[in-house]
Design an enzyme around this catalytic site. Structure first.
Site, PDB file in Angstrom:
ATOM      1  N   ASN A  15       0.940  -1.140   0.112  1.00  0.00           N
ATOM      2  CA  ASN A  15      -0.143  -0.105  -0.001  1.00  0.00           C
ATOM      3  C   ASN A  15       0.839   1.414   0.001  1.00  0.00           C
ATOM      4  O   ASN A  15       1.928   1.100   0.588  1.00  0.00           O
ATOM      5  CB  ASN A  15      -1.182   0.010   1.193  1.00  0.00           C
ATOM      6  CG  ASN A  15      -0.503  -0.059   2.607  1.00  0.00           C
ATOM      7  OD1 ASN A  15       0.587  -0.838   2.608  1.00  0.00           O
ATOM      8  ND2 ASN A  15      -1.154   0.320   3.357  1.00  0.00           N
TER       9      ASN A  15
ATOM     10  N   CYS B 214     -10.043  -4.733   0.777  1.00  0.00           N
ATOM     11  CA  CYS B 214     -11.181  -3.872   0.860  1.00  0.00           C
ATOM     12  C   CYS B 214     -12.390  -4.158  -0.263  1.00  0.00           C
ATOM     13  O   CYS B 214     -11.976  -5.063  -1.250  1.00  0.00           O
ATOM     14  CB  CYS B 214     -10.952  -2.332   0.493  1.00  0.00           C
ATOM     15  SG  CYS B 214      -9.946  -1.927  -1.125  1.00  0.00           S
TER      16      CYS B 214
ATOM     17  N   GLU C  25      -3.034  -4.652  -3.091  1.00  0.00           N
ATOM     18  CA  GLU C  25      -3.487  -5.951  -3.846  1.00  0.00           C
ATOM     19  C   GLU C  25      -3.512  -4.999  -5.478  1.00  0.00           C
ATOM     20  O   GLU C  25      -3.417  -5.730  -6.328  1.00  0.00           O
ATOM     21  CB  GLU C  25      -5.033  -6.309  -3.543  1.00  0.00           C
ATOM     22  CG  GLU C  25      -4.950  -6.959  -2.133  1.00  0.00           C
ATOM     23  CD  GLU C  25      -5.321  -6.100  -0.993  1.00  0.00           C
ATOM     24  OE1 GLU C  25      -6.183  -6.467  -0.048  1.00  0.00           O
ATOM     25  OE2 GLU C  25      -4.809  -4.939  -1.014  1.00  0.00           O
TER      26      GLU C  25
ATOM     27  N   GLU D  64       0.449   5.358   0.398  1.00  0.00           N
ATOM     28  CA  GLU D  64      -0.365   6.593   0.724  1.00  0.00           C
ATOM     29  C   GLU D  64       0.033   7.908   0.365  1.00  0.00           C
ATOM     30  O   GLU D  64       1.422   7.789  -0.327  1.00  0.00           O
ATOM     31  CB  GLU D  64      -0.411   6.824   2.269  1.00  0.00           C
ATOM     32  CG  GLU D  64      -1.012   5.451   2.887  1.00  0.00           C
ATOM     33  CD  GLU D  64      -1.099   5.593   4.487  1.00  0.00           C
ATOM     34  OE1 GLU D  64      -1.925   4.850   4.968  1.00  0.00           O
ATOM     35  OE2 GLU D  64      -0.489   6.487   5.301  1.00  0.00           O
ATOM     36  N   ASN D  65      -0.577   9.099   0.196  1.00  0.00           N
ATOM     37  CA  ASN D  65       0.138  10.203  -0.054  1.00  0.00           C
ATOM     38  C   ASN D  65      -0.656  11.287   0.732  1.00  0.00           C
ATOM     39  O   ASN D  65      -1.648  10.843   1.150  1.00  0.00           O
ATOM     40  CB  ASN D  65      -0.142  10.477  -1.793  1.00  0.00           C
ATOM     41  CG  ASN D  65      -1.714  10.640  -2.092  1.00  0.00           C
ATOM     42  OD1 ASN D  65      -2.346  11.572  -1.624  1.00  0.00           O
ATOM     43  ND2 ASN D  65      -1.955   9.528  -2.802  1.00  0.00           N
ATOM     44  N   ALA D  66      -0.295  12.664   0.583  1.00  0.00           N
ATOM     45  CA  ALA D  66      -0.780  13.770   1.398  1.00  0.00           C
ATOM     46  C   ALA D  66      -2.151  14.044   1.139  1.00  0.00           C
ATOM     47  O   ALA D  66      -2.760  14.267   2.027  1.00  0.00           O
ATOM     48  CB  ALA D  66      -0.023  14.877   1.084  1.00  0.00           C
TER      49      ALA D  66
ATOM     50  N   CYS E 293      -3.786   0.489  -2.792  1.00  0.00           N
ATOM     51  CA  CYS E 293      -3.913  -0.928  -1.889  1.00  0.00           C
ATOM     52  C   CYS E 293      -2.958  -1.803  -2.434  1.00  0.00           C
ATOM     53  O   CYS E 293      -2.210  -1.759  -3.795  1.00  0.00           O
ATOM     54  CB  CYS E 293      -5.178  -1.571  -2.273  1.00  0.00           C
ATOM     55  SG  CYS E 293      -6.425  -0.639  -1.126  1.00  0.00           S
TER      56      CYS E 293
END
Length: 134
Positions: A45, A89, A58, A47-49, A56
């Site tokens: 996974n 998810c 997957e 993420e970003n700001a 994800c």
């Protein structure tokens, strides 16, 4: 249900989890796919700001698989930390469904090994997929 761990696939999922970029949630997830031809792919996974607009694990593994010309998942390992099962998810369930059969195996893992295994049909019953469009 006791499942024999595919060590190469499990280790690949652990390696991916350990590379996750999660400065906002600190919730690491890794995924590893084996295709019907035996090829292995992984993702973590990211993420970003603009949280929660991340990717994800997957989805990353599936994108890598498709980029390489593969389109059929034989099995997938999804791994995260904590006591609860880290299951795909809703969006990832549909992504996995796109490239699987009802009997494709999904293994939900923790660092200690497999916590639960299920088929695609068990993970996403009554799913909508490519065959519905025929």
């Amino acid at each position: 249900m006791t499942q024999i761990i595919n060590k190469a696939l499990f280790d690949l999922a652990v390696q991916a989890m350990n590379k996750a970029y999660v400065p906002y949630s600190n919730f690491v997830v890794g995924a590893a796919i084996q295709t019907v031809t035996g090829e292995l792919y992984s993702g973590c996974n990211v993420e970003n700001a603009s949280y929660p607009e991340g990717t994800c694990a997957e989805a990353g593994a599936i994108a890598s698989m498709v980029r390489d010309g593969q389109t059929q998942i034989d099995s997938i390992y999804v791994i995260g930390k904590g006591e609860q099962l880290v299951t795909p998810c809703g969006g990832c369930r549909q992504r996995i469904r796109e490239f699987s059969t009802p009997s494709t195996m999904i293994h939900i893992c923790g660092p200690e090994g497999i916590k639960k295994s299920m088929t695609m049909e068990e993970l996403l019953p009554f799913s909508f997929g490519p065959d519905n469009l025929k």
